[in-house]
Design an enzyme around this catalytic site. Structure first.
Site, mmCIF file in Angstrom:
data_model
loop_
_atom_site.group_PDB
_atom_site.id
_atom_site.type_symbol
_atom_site.label_atom_id
_atom_site.label_comp_id
_atom_site.label_asym_id
_atom_site.label_seq_id
_atom_site.Cartn_x
_atom_site.Cartn_y
_atom_site.Cartn_z
ATOM 1 N N GLU A 147 -7.425 -8.560 2.773
ATOM 2 C CA GLU A 147 -6.984 -9.603 1.857
ATOM 3 C C GLU A 147 -7.180 -10.966 2.511
ATOM 4 O OE1 GLU A 147 -2.941 -8.895 0.785
ATOM 5 O OE2 GLU A 147 -3.450 -7.279 -0.603
ATOM 6 N N SER A 181 -4.635 -11.263 -1.884
ATOM 7 C CA SER A 181 -3.231 -10.912 -1.973
ATOM 8 C C SER A 181 -2.722 -11.147 -3.380
ATOM 9 C CB SER A 181 -2.430 -11.786 -0.992
ATOM 10 O OG SER A 181 -1.058 -11.743 -1.270
ATOM 11 N N CYS A 184 8.155 -8.801 -0.807
ATOM 12 C CA CYS A 184 7.917 -10.174 -1.266
ATOM 13 C C CYS A 184 8.334 -10.310 -2.729
ATOM 14 C CB CYS A 184 6.451 -10.535 -1.098
ATOM 15 S SG CYS A 184 5.900 -10.489 0.626
ATOM 16 N N LYS A 233 0.812 -1.218 0.000
ATOM 17 C CA LYS A 233 0.000 0.000 0.000
ATOM 18 C C LYS A 233 0.840 1.259 0.000
ATOM 19 C CE LYS A 233 -3.248 -2.883 0.095
ATOM 20 N NZ LYS A 233 -2.342 -4.036 0.232
#
Length: 577
Positions: free
Chosen positions: A454, A480, A202, A132
Site C-alpha cells: 500500500e 490504503s 483505525c 488482512k
C-alpha cells in the site's frame, strides 16, 4: 448425563480424536489440559484470534475470545482457543515491511485451516481486527466450510487534537505538512500522542472497517456486532452470543458456503460502495469467492459499485467514523435503507439462521442523524469506489472517488515513472515532481513487489503538501483505505509480468476517467507491442523465504491475488471428512 449419549459425533470431524478405544492416547492429551470426560465428548469448537501486541487493532482480541468461549461452553460445546498472526498495515506502512501485509492474509487463512484440520475441530468462531486478518479469517471459514461465526474486534475511538477529532489519517497527512514547513516538530509530536487513544482498528471507513461492514452484509457476523468500538463492553455480549450461535449453526448444519453465495457477495460489494469503503475490498471479495468456488472478480465487484448509491458520509472522504455510525444505528441502518431501495438481496441466509430481510425487519430509520442518508437521497448516485479498464489496465484497476466532485474525476497528464514506492516518496518529499503529472509506481504488484504494498505514506504526503488534487497516482500495488485523492491501484496485468504499466516511459500521456471507467495511455497497439518485445523481466531481492514462496504462487489482482486452486477444484471439503 454422559455427553457421549447426547452428542452424535458420527459426522463431526472431532470423532477422529475423541471417539473409540483407539483414541485413548488422543484423549489423554485433552485430560492433561483439564478437560472432563463430558467436555471431551462434546463438539470441539475452534476459537481463533489474531491477538498480538503489534498494534491496537489486535490487543483486545484475547479478552473478547474469553467471552466467546463462555458462550460456546454455555451452549454445550468445548472451546479450544488458538492464535494466528497479524501484520498491521499502519506499522508496516511506508517501508519494506508492507510487503508482508497482503501475504499475511494467506498465512492467516492457511494457519487457521491447518490448526482446524490437525486437531479436528467441528466449528469455528474467528476474531480479527486488522486489514488482512478480517478477509483472511473469513477465507478460512468458507474454505473449511464448518459452521462458523465471524467477530470483528472493533474500531478505535477518535482522538482529540486541540478540541478537534482526529484519526490516523490526519497524522499521515501531517507528515506531508511537516515536510513543507506547515507543521512544527512539537505539533507533530503532540498529534502523534493523541491520534490513537484506545484499542481498536483505525476508526474511519478504511480497510478494516470496510471488511467489518462486509462481514455483516455477507452474513458471517451477527447484526450490529461489527460496529461497536473495541473499548465498549457490549463487545463481550456480542462475543458470548457468537459462541452460543455457532453451536446452533452446528446443530442445524448451516455452513459458511450456505451463507456466502453469489448474492451474498453482491450484498457485500454493495455496502462497500454505499459506505465509500476501501478499494482493497475489490481484492478481498474475489478471494473469499474463490474459496467458495464462485467466480467473482474485480469487474464483477466494479459493476456492483457502478450501480450502488454512495450514502454513508464516512471518512476518509466524508465527515464521520465507525463509532458515529454505530451510535446512530450501526451497519443494519445502512443495510436497511439499501434493502428498502432494492439494492440488497434480502433472501440471503445469515449466521442468525434468518435471512437478511428477516434480520432487518424491525430496523427503523433514524431521521435524527446525517451519517447515513436514505438510499433515495444519496451523496452521489454511484458508489464511492469505481472500476477502470483500458489499454493501460486490460485486467482492470480500482479508484476511490468518495468525496470527490464529478469535475475532479477525470485527469490527463504526462507520466512520471518510478520503479518502487521509495523512489516516488523521495520525489514527493523533496517536491521534485510537477503539478499535472501522473505519478506511476510500478513493480509493486503481487508478484513484482512481491506483496502488493500500500502507498499511504506517499498519498498522504501529497495531501499534506496541498497537492492531493493536482496530481494523479497509479500503481500495480495497492492504496490504503485511508488514501484519498485521484489514486488508482490494482492496475493489471502488473509490471512484473509485462503488463502495460511496465512499458510506460516518462512523458507518456495518461488519461483517467472515473466517470466513464477508463484508464488509458496515448500509445497505439503497435507502439505497445514494440515496447513489449523489448521489455525484460526484473529481478527483486526476495530470493528466499516466505516472500519468494508467495511470489511463485500468487495470481493476479483481478481474481483476488490468491495462491491456490480454490473451491472450484475441491473434491472433499474439510467439513465432510
Amino acid at each position: 448425563m454422559d455427553a457421549r449419549h447426547t452428542t452424535d459425533k458420527s459426522k463431526l470431524p472431532s470423532r477422529y480424536v475423541t471417539e473409540g478405544p483407539d483414541r485413548a492416547p488422543h484423549r489423554s492429551y485433552l485430560y492433561a489440559m483439564g478437560l472432563t470426560r463430558e467436555q471431551i465428548h462434546q463438539p470441539l469448537i475452534g476459537v481463533a484470534s489474531c491477538w498480538n501486541e503489534a498494534a491496537p487493532c489486535n490487543i483486545s482480541l484475547m479478552r473478547q475470545a474469553q467471552a466467546v468461549k463462555k458462550g460456546v461452553a454455555a451452549a454445550g460445546g468445548t472451546p479450544r482457543e488458538f492464535c494466528t498472526i497479524t501484520v498491521t498495515d499502519g506499522i508496516a506502512m511506508g517501508h519494506r515491511g508492507m510487503r508482508a501485509s497482503l501475504p499475511s492474509r494467506e498465512v492467516i487463512a492457511d494457519s487457521v485451516e491447518l490448526t482446524m484440520r490437525g486437531h479436528a475441530y467441528d466449528a469455528l468462531v474467528g476474531l480479527a481486527g486488522c486489514d488482512k486478518s478480517l478477509p483472511g479469517m473469513m477465507m478460512a471459514m468458507v474454505r473449511l466450510n464448518v459452521p462458523s461465526v465471524f467477530i470483528y474486534g472493533g474500531s478505535i475511538l477518535p482522538g482529540t487534537f486541540r478540541g478537534q477529532p482526529v484519526t490516523i489519517q490526519d497524522l499521515f497527512e501531517a507528515v506531508g505538512k511537516h515536510s513543507v514547513g506547515a507543521m512544527s516538530d512539537d505539533d507533530l509530536e503532540e498529534l502523534e500522542q493523541v491520534a490513537c487513544p484506545s484499542a481498536g482498528a483505525c476508526g474511519a471507513q478504511f480497510t478494516a472497517n470496510t471488511m467489518a461492514t462486509v462481514s455483516e452484509a455477507i452474513g458471517l457476523a451477527l447484526p450490529y456486532s461489527a460496529g461497536a468500538p473495541a473499548p465498549y463492553e457490549i463487545r463481550d455480549r456480542f462475543c458470548a452470543t457468537a459462541g452460543e450461535m455457532v453451536m446452533e449453526l452446528l446443530a442445524k448444519n448451516i455452513r459458511p458456503r450456505d451463507i456466502v453465495t453469489r448474492k451474498a457477495l453482491e450484498n457485500a460489494a454493495t455496502v462497500v460502495a454505499a459506505s465509500g469503503g476501501s478499494t482493497n475490498a475489490a481484492l478481498h471479495l474475489p478471494a473469499i469467492a474463490h474459496e467458495c468456488g464462485i467466480s467473482f472478480d474485480l469487474f464483477d465487484v466494479a459493476e456492483i459499485f457502478r450501480r450502488t448509491p454512495y450514502i454513508a458520509d464516512l471518512k476518509p472522504g466524508g465527515r464521520y467514523v465507525a463509532k458515529d455510525l454505530f451510535e446512530v444505528g450501526g451497519i443494519p441502518l445502512l443495510m436497511k435503507t439499501l434493502l428498502d431501495g432494492g439494492y440488497l438481496h434480502g433472501d440471503c441466509i445469515t449466521v442468525t439462521g434468518r435471512t437478511i430481510a428477516e434480520n432487518l425487519a424491525k430496523v427503523a430509520w433514524n431521521a435524527n442523524q446525517d451519517v447515513v442518508r436514505p438510499s433515495s437521497q444519496p451523496i452521489t448516485a454511484t458508489g464511492g469506489v469505481v472500476g477502470l479498464k483500458g489499454n493501460l489496465a486490460p485486467e482492470g484497476a480500482i479508484v476511490k472517488v468518495a468525496g470527490m466532485p464529478p469535475e475532479k474525476q477525470t485527469f490527463a497528464g504526462p507520466a512520471r515513472v518510478f520503479d518502487n514506492e521509495e523512489a516516488c516518496f523521495e520525489a514527493v518529499k523533496n517536491r521534485t515532481y510537477k503539478e499535472g503529472e501522473v505519478l506511476v509506481i510500478r513493480y509493486e504488484g503481487p508478484k513484482g513487489g512481491p506483496g502488493m504494498r500500500e502507498m499511504l505514506a506517499t498519498t498522504a504526503a501529497l495531501y499534506g503538501q496541498g497537492m492531493g488534487d493536482k496530481v494523479a497516482l497509479i500503481t500495480d500495488g495497492r492504496f490504503s483505505g485511508a488514501t484519498r485523492g485521484f489514486c488508482i491501484g490494482h492496475v493489471g496485468p502488473e509490471a512484473a509480468v509485462g503488463g502495460p504499466i511496465g512499458l510506460l516511459k516518462d512523458g507518456d500521456l495518461i488519461r483517467i476517467d472515473a466517470v466513464q471507467g477508463t484508464l488509458s495511455v496515448d500509445l497505439t497497439d503497435e507502439e505497445l507491442a514494440q515496447r513489449r518485445a523489448a521489455w525484460q523481466p526484473r529481478a527483486n531481492d526476495s530470493t528466499s523465504g516466505y516472500l519468494w514462496k508467495y511470489a511463485q504462487t500468487v495470481g493476479p489482482a483481478v481474481t483476488g491475488a490468491v495462491t491456490h486452486p480454490g473451491g472450484a477444484q475441491e473434491t472433499l471439503s474439510y467439513a465432510d471428512i
